[in-house]
Scaffold this active site. Structure first.
Site, PDB file in Angstrom:
ATOM      1  N   ARG A  11       0.986  -1.148  -0.053  1.00 47.48           N
ATOM      2  CA  ARG A  11      -0.163  -0.130  -0.037  1.00 47.48           C
ATOM      3  C   ARG A  11       0.947   1.146  -0.031  1.00 47.48           C
ATOM      4  O   ARG A  11       2.228   1.169   0.093  1.00 47.48           O
ATOM      5  CB  ARG A  11      -0.853   0.028   1.255  1.00 47.48           C
ATOM      6  CG  ARG A  11      -1.890  -1.190   1.171  1.00 47.48           C
ATOM      7  CD  ARG A  11      -2.531  -1.329   2.646  1.00 47.48           C
ATOM      8  NE  ARG A  11      -3.216  -0.036   3.095  1.00 47.48           N
ATOM      9  CZ  ARG A  11      -3.484   0.146   4.416  1.00 47.48           C
ATOM     10  NH1 ARG A  11      -3.325  -0.825   5.404  1.00 47.48           N
ATOM     11  NH2 ARG A  11      -4.106   1.354   4.612  1.00 47.48           N
ATOM     12  N   SER A  13       0.533   4.128   1.912  1.00 51.57           N
ATOM     13  CA  SER A  13       0.808   4.928   3.298  1.00 51.57           C
ATOM     14  C   SER A  13       2.162   4.843   3.689  1.00 51.57           C
ATOM     15  O   SER A  13       3.032   4.107   3.191  1.00 51.57           O
ATOM     16  CB  SER A  13      -0.099   4.350   4.338  1.00 51.57           C
ATOM     17  OG  SER A  13       0.337   3.217   4.793  1.00 51.57           O
ATOM     18  N   LYS A  85      -2.565  -8.020  10.524  1.00 50.50           N
ATOM     19  CA  LYS A  85      -4.153  -7.930  11.195  1.00 50.50           C
ATOM     20  C   LYS A  85      -4.915  -7.350   9.981  1.00 50.50           C
ATOM     21  O   LYS A  85      -6.207  -7.585  10.178  1.00 50.50           O
ATOM     22  CB  LYS A  85      -3.930  -6.950  12.132  1.00 50.50           C
ATOM     23  CG  LYS A  85      -3.730  -5.462  11.655  1.00 50.50           C
ATOM     24  CD  LYS A  85      -3.986  -4.328  13.049  1.00 50.50           C
ATOM     25  CE  LYS A  85      -3.766  -3.026  12.694  1.00 50.50           C
ATOM     26  NZ  LYS A  85      -3.776  -2.021  13.994  1.00 50.50           N
ATOM     27  N   ASP A  86      -4.457  -7.024   8.821  1.00 51.57           N
ATOM     28  CA  ASP A  86      -5.327  -6.426   7.488  1.00 51.57           C
ATOM     29  C   ASP A  86      -5.695  -7.786   6.773  1.00 51.57           C
ATOM     30  O   ASP A  86      -6.509  -7.825   5.690  1.00 51.57           O
ATOM     31  CB  ASP A  86      -4.580  -5.636   6.600  1.00 51.57           C
ATOM     32  CG  ASP A  86      -4.585  -4.270   7.254  1.00 51.57           C
ATOM     33  OD1 ASP A  86      -5.346  -4.118   8.272  1.00 51.57           O
ATOM     34  OD2 ASP A  86      -3.533  -3.423   6.651  1.00 51.57           O
ATOM     35  N   LEU A 132     -13.424  -1.591  14.969  1.00 47.18           N
ATOM     36  CA  LEU A 132     -14.536  -2.099  16.062  1.00 47.18           C
ATOM     37  C   LEU A 132     -13.902  -2.706  17.410  1.00 47.18           C
ATOM     38  O   LEU A 132     -14.636  -2.586  18.274  1.00 47.18           O
ATOM     39  CB  LEU A 132     -15.233  -3.052  15.288  1.00 47.18           C
ATOM     40  CG  LEU A 132     -16.281  -2.515  14.052  1.00 47.18           C
ATOM     41  CD1 LEU A 132     -17.296  -3.855  13.647  1.00 47.18           C
ATOM     42  CD2 LEU A 132     -17.227  -1.675  14.691  1.00 47.18           C
ATOM     43  N   ARG A 133     -12.950  -3.389  17.181  1.00 50.53           N
ATOM     44  CA  ARG A 133     -12.312  -3.834  18.612  1.00 50.53           C
ATOM     45  C   ARG A 133     -12.149  -2.891  19.462  1.00 50.53           C
ATOM     46  O   ARG A 133     -12.513  -2.812  20.495  1.00 50.53           O
ATOM     47  CB  ARG A 133     -11.123  -4.789  18.071  1.00 50.53           C
ATOM     48  CG  ARG A 133     -10.184  -5.258  19.342  1.00 50.53           C
ATOM     49  CD  ARG A 133      -8.729  -5.665  19.069  1.00 50.53           C
ATOM     50  NE  ARG A 133      -8.160  -4.774  18.350  1.00 50.53           N
ATOM     51  CZ  ARG A 133      -7.478  -4.017  18.859  1.00 50.53           C
ATOM     52  NH1 ARG A 133      -7.098  -3.740  20.252  1.00 50.53           N
ATOM     53  NH2 ARG A 133      -6.699  -2.993  18.304  1.00 50.53           N
ATOM     54  N   ARG A 134     -11.142  -1.728  19.052  1.00 53.88           N
ATOM     55  CA  ARG A 134     -11.021  -0.709  19.929  1.00 53.88           C
ATOM     56  C   ARG A 134     -12.130   0.067  20.462  1.00 53.88           C
ATOM     57  O   ARG A 134     -12.249   0.392  21.625  1.00 53.88           O
ATOM     58  CB  ARG A 134     -10.064   0.288  19.342  1.00 53.88           C
ATOM     59  CG  ARG A 134      -8.741  -0.143  19.017  1.00 53.88           C
ATOM     60  CD  ARG A 134      -7.727   0.618  18.498  1.00 53.88           C
ATOM     61  NE  ARG A 134      -6.267  -0.005  18.009  1.00 53.88           N
ATOM     62  CZ  ARG A 134      -5.754   0.195  16.827  1.00 53.88           C
ATOM     63  NH1 ARG A 134      -6.351   0.753  16.065  1.00 53.88           N
ATOM     64  NH2 ARG A 134      -4.559  -0.260  16.820  1.00 53.88           N
ATOM     65  N   ARG A 151     -11.338   7.482  10.386  1.00 50.09           N
ATOM     66  CA  ARG A 151     -10.611   6.799   9.267  1.00 50.09           C
ATOM     67  C   ARG A 151      -9.313   7.628   8.959  1.00 50.09           C
ATOM     68  O   ARG A 151      -9.278   8.961   9.078  1.00 50.09           O
ATOM     69  CB  ARG A 151     -11.563   6.543   8.051  1.00 50.09           C
ATOM     70  CG  ARG A 151     -12.638   5.787   8.223  1.00 50.09           C
ATOM     71  CD  ARG A 151     -12.195   4.238   8.550  1.00 50.09           C
ATOM     72  NE  ARG A 151     -11.081   3.940   7.423  1.00 50.09           N
ATOM     73  CZ  ARG A 151     -11.544   3.496   6.173  1.00 50.09           C
ATOM     74  NH1 ARG A 151     -12.484   3.393   5.717  1.00 50.09           N
ATOM     75  NH2 ARG A 151     -10.284   3.045   5.422  1.00 50.09           N
ATOM     76  N   GLY A 152      -8.398   7.000   7.977  1.00 49.46           N
ATOM     77  CA  GLY A 152      -7.280   7.848   7.474  1.00 49.46           C
ATOM     78  C   GLY A 152      -6.037   7.154   7.920  1.00 49.46           C
ATOM     79  O   GLY A 152      -6.087   6.117   8.986  1.00 49.46           O
ATOM     80  N   ASN A 153      -4.912   7.403   7.232  1.00 46.17           N
ATOM     81  CA  ASN A 153      -3.744   6.921   7.934  1.00 46.17           C
ATOM     82  C   ASN A 153      -3.268   7.622   9.102  1.00 46.17           C
ATOM     83  O   ASN A 153      -3.829   8.474   9.621  1.00 46.17           O
ATOM     84  CB  ASN A 153      -2.460   7.072   6.621  1.00 46.17           C
ATOM     85  CG  ASN A 153      -2.424   8.518   6.244  1.00 46.17           C
ATOM     86  OD1 ASN A 153      -2.317   9.476   7.169  1.00 46.17           O
ATOM     87  ND2 ASN A 153      -2.229   8.553   5.055  1.00 46.17           N
ATOM     88  N   VAL A 154      -2.089   7.108   9.733  1.00 45.63           N
ATOM     89  CA  VAL A 154      -1.825   7.412  11.140  1.00 45.63           C
ATOM     90  C   VAL A 154      -1.492   9.098  11.107  1.00 45.63           C
ATOM     91  O   VAL A 154      -2.074   9.664  12.035  1.00 45.63           O
ATOM     92  CB  VAL A 154      -0.286   6.948  11.344  1.00 45.63           C
ATOM     93  CG1 VAL A 154       0.259   7.516  12.423  1.00 45.63           C
ATOM     94  CG2 VAL A 154      -0.301   5.345  11.477  1.00 45.63           C
ATOM     95  N   THR A 156      -3.168  11.353   9.136  1.00 46.60           N
ATOM     96  CA  THR A 156      -4.403  11.888   9.129  1.00 46.60           C
ATOM     97  C   THR A 156      -4.950  12.051  10.432  1.00 46.60           C
ATOM     98  O   THR A 156      -5.727  13.022  10.843  1.00 46.60           O
ATOM     99  CB  THR A 156      -5.222  11.434   7.932  1.00 46.60           C
ATOM    100  OG1 THR A 156      -4.522  11.333   6.693  1.00 46.60           O
ATOM    101  CG2 THR A 156      -6.592  11.888   7.822  1.00 46.60           C
ATOM    102  N   ARG A 157      -4.736  10.929  11.067  1.00 49.92           N
ATOM    103  CA  ARG A 157      -5.628  10.661  12.384  1.00 49.92           C
ATOM    104  C   ARG A 157      -4.974  11.579  13.339  1.00 49.92           C
ATOM    105  O   ARG A 157      -5.773  12.151  14.235  1.00 49.92           O
ATOM    106  CB  ARG A 157      -5.490   9.318  12.759  1.00 49.92           C
ATOM    107  CG  ARG A 157      -6.381   8.177  11.944  1.00 49.92           C
ATOM    108  CD  ARG A 157      -6.463   6.857  12.362  1.00 49.92           C
ATOM    109  NE  ARG A 157      -6.583   5.983  11.531  1.00 49.92           N
ATOM    110  CZ  ARG A 157      -6.883   4.710  11.551  1.00 49.92           C
ATOM    111  NH1 ARG A 157      -6.902   4.226  12.726  1.00 49.92           N
ATOM    112  NH2 ARG A 157      -6.798   3.909  10.782  1.00 49.92           N
ATOM    113  N   CYS A 244     -13.693  -7.453   9.868  1.00 46.55           N
ATOM    114  CA  CYS A 244     -13.753  -6.141  10.177  1.00 46.55           C
ATOM    115  C   CYS A 244     -15.113  -5.665  10.771  1.00 46.55           C
ATOM    116  O   CYS A 244     -15.474  -4.784  11.475  1.00 46.55           O
ATOM    117  CB  CYS A 244     -13.435  -5.143   9.287  1.00 46.55           C
ATOM    118  SG  CYS A 244     -11.717  -4.939   8.971  1.00 46.55           S
TER     119      CYS A 244
END
Length: 309
Positions: A11, A13, A85-86, A132-134, A151-154, A156-157, A244
């Site tokens: 990817r 990112s 994890k993806d 959803l887990r968090r 949402r978004g990459n690190v 962005t968040r 997910c």
């Protein structure tokens, strides 16, 4: 050993590129090859492009792997580097996970704007998370919190956090470390209090079944203990039909040939959780994970997964 450039798909990112670079560096070291023997190819995935809805409603985990796997199957790339994890529990025909790099720290990291710890947040504080887990674990700990989609990459968040959209967020500590951002963490969550996602902090490499040339090149990178831990965690997910759309946590550790596993399933609203623990020989990793999944499902009882999957 090889005459053509080995194409590594990832990817695009910053974190994904850092992980692909780590895999390339390990391949270079394992075979004494120069950097130019490998080409990193960034491929945009559906998961990266869809930012306005939860992954659970957009298609689940496969959104982060579909385009990479299509490129692998077509021969456009020779191997794909993923965050474990993806990865869905079922891979497309003709593909396999051929190596797991040594696992980084699996803990989740809290980054707070108005408090340094989740316990210190004011009543009704807003936390941003796309997991959803968090979300479920947060609500299990603090039912008063307001959890919103993030949402978004690190980066962005983190910008959203700094702008005041939320009071805090949670990110994988391993990803922050790989981006040299470990210093921004307010609090590290213990794996007992805040269990990680199956596969969290482990980089995996996906290749074509039967591609012996690439298989031999990738083989030295496989870390046996991480591979066993992930076999257990992925079997736990598989037994629960994990995606997910289901809040599931699972973490296995291997030491001296012995494996210990703990897993948790939750309702999305955090009002109900069931945990299981199993241990045994690392060679039986997948069987241990599957048995743990069956036990968790039995503990939860009929109907636990209905209506929200």
């Amino acid at each position: 050993m090889q005459t053509s450039v080995i194409r590594i798909g990832t990817r695009g990112s910053a974190l994904a590129l850092a992980q692909a670079s780590e895999a390339r560096a390990r391949l270079m070291a394992a075979h004494g090859l120069p950097e130019e023997a490998f080409a990193i190819e960034a491929i945009s995935t559906s998961g990266d492009r869809i930012q306005d809805k939860p992954l659970s409603t957009a298609g689940g985990k496969g959104l982060f792997t579909k385009e990479l796997e299509e490129a692998l199957i077509s021969g456009r790339i020779d191997l794909a580097v993923h965050s474990s994890k993806d990865m869905p529990t079922k891979l497309p025909d003709g593909l396999e996970l051929s190596a797991f790099l040594p696992r980084e720290d699996p803990r989740d990291a809290f980054i707070g704007r108005t408090a340094r710890r989740i316990a210190d947040l004011p009543n009704g504080a807003t936390i941003g998370s796309s997991s959803l887990r968090r979300q479920a674990l947060l609500l299990y700990m603090r039912p008063d919190l307001k959890v919103v989609l993030f949402r978004g990459n690190v980066h962005t968040r983190l910008r959203k956090l700094e702008s005041g959209e939320v009071d805090g967020t949670l990110l994988a500590y391993a990803g922050l470390k790989r981006l040299s951002l470990g210093h921004i963490v307010s609090d590290l969550m213990s794996v007992e209090e805040f269990p990680p996602a199956p596969g969290q902090a482990a980089i995996c490499i996906e290749t074509r079944v039967g591609d012996n040339r690439i298989g031999e090149i990738v083989a030295p990178l496989n870390h046996a203990d991480t591979a066993a831990a992930l076999a257990c965690e992925r079997a736990f997910l598989g037994a629960l039909d994990g995606s997910c759309r289901t809040p599931i946590a699972g973490y296995a550790q291997v030491e001296g040939g012995r494996l210990s596993f703990s897993g948790t399933i939750l309702r999305p609203d955090g009002r109900e959780a069931h945990s299981v623990r199993k241990e045994g020989h690392a060679a039986d990793a997948a069987a241990i994970g599957a048995a743990a999944g069956d036990e968790a499902r039995a503990k939860a009882g009929p109907g636990f997964f209905e209506g929200w999957t």
